[in-house]
Design a protein around this motif. Structure first.
Motif, short mmCIF file in Angstrom:
data_model
loop_
_atom_site.label_atom_id
_atom_site.label_comp_id
_atom_site.label_asym_id
_atom_site.label_seq_id
_atom_site.Cartn_x
_atom_site.Cartn_y
_atom_site.Cartn_z
N LYS A 56 88.60 46.72 36.33
CA LYS A 56 87.37 46.83 35.53
C LYS A 56 87.70 47.23 34.09
O LYS A 56 87.08 46.77 33.13
N CYS A 57 88.73 48.08 33.95
CA CYS A 57 89.13 48.56 32.62
C CYS A 57 89.95 47.54 31.84
O CYS A 57 90.42 47.84 30.74
N GLY A 58 90.20 46.37 32.43
CA GLY A 58 90.89 45.31 31.70
C GLY A 58 92.38 45.18 31.96
O GLY A 58 93.07 44.44 31.25
N ILE A 59 92.88 45.91 32.95
CA ILE A 59 94.31 45.76 33.31
C ILE A 59 94.51 44.36 33.89
O ILE A 59 93.79 43.93 34.78
N LYS A 60 95.52 43.66 33.36
CA LYS A 60 95.75 42.25 33.73
C LYS A 60 96.90 42.08 34.71
O LYS A 60 97.03 41.03 35.36
N ALA A 61 97.77 43.08 34.77
CA ALA A 61 98.95 42.95 35.62
C ALA A 61 99.36 44.31 36.18
O ALA A 61 99.17 45.34 35.52
N PHE A 62 99.90 44.29 37.39
CA PHE A 62 100.32 45.52 38.05
C PHE A 62 101.78 45.43 38.46
O PHE A 62 102.21 44.42 39.03
N TRP A 63 102.53 46.48 38.14
CA TRP A 63 103.85 46.68 38.75
C TRP A 63 103.57 47.61 39.91
O TRP A 63 103.34 48.80 39.74
N ASN A 64 103.57 47.05 41.12
CA ASN A 64 102.96 47.72 42.26
C ASN A 64 103.98 48.39 43.16
O ASN A 64 104.71 47.73 43.89
N PHE A 65 104.01 49.72 43.14
CA PHE A 65 104.87 50.51 44.02
C PHE A 65 104.13 50.98 45.27
O PHE A 65 104.72 51.59 46.14
N SER A 66 102.84 50.73 45.32
CA SER A 66 102.07 51.18 46.48
C SER A 66 102.10 50.10 47.56
O SER A 66 102.65 49.02 47.36
N HIS A 67 101.50 50.41 48.71
CA HIS A 67 101.44 49.40 49.78
C HIS A 67 100.16 48.60 49.71
O HIS A 67 99.82 47.87 50.62
N PHE B 169 101.80 51.10 39.14
CA PHE B 169 100.86 51.58 40.15
C PHE B 169 101.60 52.35 41.23
O PHE B 169 102.19 51.76 42.13
N CYS B 170 101.60 53.69 41.13
CA CYS B 170 102.29 54.56 42.08
C CYS B 170 101.29 55.45 42.79
O CYS B 170 101.40 56.69 42.76
N VAL B 171 100.30 54.83 43.40
CA VAL B 171 99.16 55.54 43.98
C VAL B 171 99.26 55.49 45.50
O VAL B 171 99.62 54.45 46.06
N PRO B 172 98.94 56.62 46.19
CA PRO B 172 98.94 56.58 47.66
C PRO B 172 97.97 55.53 48.18
O PRO B 172 96.92 55.30 47.58
N LYS B 173 98.34 54.90 49.27
CA LYS B 173 97.54 53.81 49.84
C LYS B 173 96.07 54.21 49.98
O LYS B 173 95.17 53.42 49.71
N ALA C 265 113.38 61.07 44.60
CA ALA C 265 112.08 60.44 44.87
C ALA C 265 112.17 59.55 46.11
O ALA C 265 111.29 59.59 46.97
N VAL C 266 113.25 58.80 46.21
CA VAL C 266 113.44 57.93 47.38
C VAL C 266 113.51 58.77 48.66
O VAL C 266 112.84 58.48 49.65
N ALA C 267 114.30 59.85 48.59
CA ALA C 267 114.46 60.71 49.78
C ALA C 267 113.13 61.30 50.22
O ALA C 267 112.82 61.34 51.41
N LEU C 268 112.32 61.72 49.24
CA LEU C 268 111.05 62.37 49.57
C LEU C 268 109.98 61.36 49.96
O LEU C 268 109.06 61.65 50.71
N HIS C 269 110.11 60.16 49.42
CA HIS C 269 109.06 59.14 49.51
C HIS C 269 109.09 58.38 50.84
O HIS C 269 108.06 57.99 51.37
N MET C 270 110.31 58.18 51.35
CA MET C 270 110.46 57.24 52.46
C MET C 270 110.35 57.93 53.81
O MET C 270 110.83 59.03 54.00
N ASN D 120 106.49 62.28 42.62
CA ASN D 120 107.95 62.12 42.55
C ASN D 120 108.34 60.72 42.13
O ASN D 120 109.15 60.53 41.22
N LEU D 121 107.75 59.73 42.80
CA LEU D 121 108.14 58.35 42.53
C LEU D 121 107.72 57.92 41.12
O LEU D 121 108.54 57.41 40.35
N GLY D 122 106.46 58.18 40.78
CA GLY D 122 105.97 57.78 39.45
C GLY D 122 106.79 58.39 38.33
O GLY D 122 107.17 57.70 37.38
N ARG D 123 107.08 59.69 38.47
CA ARG D 123 107.88 60.35 37.43
C ARG D 123 109.27 59.76 37.37
O ARG D 123 109.81 59.51 36.28
N ALA D 124 109.86 59.49 38.53
CA ALA D 124 111.21 58.91 38.55
C ALA D 124 111.21 57.56 37.84
O ALA D 124 112.10 57.28 37.04
#
Lengths: 213, 213
Positions: free
Chosen positions: A167-178, A151-155, B97-102, A93-97
């Motif tokens: 490892k794949c060379g990603i240099k920066a993360f926009w981090n939505f995970s905890h 990065f919208c991955v479950p903890k 997404a916010v409603a489902l995520h939080m 849900n979050l990633g798609r949004a």
């Protein structure tokens, strides 16, 4: 362009300047004084002058600021004229949004791939991109060299997925995970979007009647 | 509880302390020294001691911190033991997404209503709540007295919707829109989640190779 010694709080204000200047430009306002801009933004004129002086001013005595010129200059400082290739990891849900919500092109990025592990999602189209199986991310990175991961991955999976992306060379993360990148990867660039931290901060402000941002 | 004179940066770190202590507790770690906690969090031990001293310490010489006790104390400071009634305005991709995520309940809030203007969404269920027509929000507020609005409204409608919600007695906004409450409503509590500002900040960090958070 590399600007050193700019305080974090100034940097944090730049996007807001950029947004306000974009609105002024769309409203057909070609010139504004630091006093007017300050009033609109709810800050002091001297703060605006101070902030912009960090980058060499742009203002002209008695004229104020040319909104388009200043907008473009701040855009350059922010690197919005780039098109940094980015991939989205986690198409729940979050990633798609996030994928549907953001105008990446105007913010310096180009979304080139979307990945998830959930079989039922693979192949679905999001914003003209197919959701790919995350097991194919290594190959995709070798071929397309993305620099940024949204990065919208479950903890629970974050640790392993992050490790592989670095490892794949990603240099920066926009981090939505905890997941906390800072402690694990000091050399990786991270911008956190911690929803629960933000909601806890709102709870604090409510509990203590704090209005400050 | 009203704590005055606490710097914004300390307040911003509290949720992170809370998250780390929750993890330690789940991991069965009942006690930790400020040095260990600092290492885990990628900050200095003296910063942790300073931060927590703002709220009266909690540490014991030679023992360190009792993780559960400290977690609960910080939870109280953050007001997470509250159940502040909140409504979500805007049930598009992001709002849903916010409603489902939080996990609102564990963060001091109770989501009691979801609203949108789009006919096609009205009546759909999100997290056991029906999406209601935003035209009925006044009546809903009179009957249920929500204090907080989770604000996921397009910029074009934000001004009018915000004005009405303030009229309806909303005291605080978790703001996902680009609408700037601070300048319009100095007495309203706002916590902003500005996605594009965050993405622009990431662009800045990338352009200028900034690793700081």
């Amino acid at each position: 362009m590399n600007i050193s010694g700019i305080s974090n709080s100034v940097i944090r204000r730049l996007p807001r300047y950029y947004r306000f200047l974009s609105e002024l430009k769309s409203a057909g306002i070609s010139r504004i004084s630091s006093a007017e801009l300050a009033k609109k933004m709810g800050v002091t004129a001297s703060q605006i002058r101070q902030d912009l002086n960090c980058f060499g001013g742009f203002g002209q005595q008695g004229y104020g600021y040319n909104t388009e010129l200043l907008k473009n200059e701040i855009g350059k400082i922010l690197g919005l004229d780039n098109a940094v290739p980015a991939i989205l990891i986690g198409a729940g849900n979050l990633g798609r949004a996030v994928a549907l919500h953001m105008n990446f092109d105007s913010l310096g990025f180009k979304l080139i791939g979307i990945f998830d592990r959930k079989e039922s999602l693979i192949g679905q189209m999001v914003r003209n991109l197919p959701i790919r199986n995350v097991s194919s991310v290594d190959e995709f990175c070798r071929e397309n060299l993305p620099k940024v991961a949204i990065f919208c991955v479950p903890k629970s999976e974050a640790n392993a997925v992050a490790k592989n992306l670095v490892k794949c060379g990603i240099k920066a993360f926009w981090n939505f995970s905890h997941y906390d990148f800072a402690s694990e990867y000091p050399d990786i660039i991270v911008e956190n979007m911690h929803f629960s931290d933000s909601l806890m901060t709102l709870s604090y402000k409510l509990t203590n009647d704090e209005k400050t941002d």
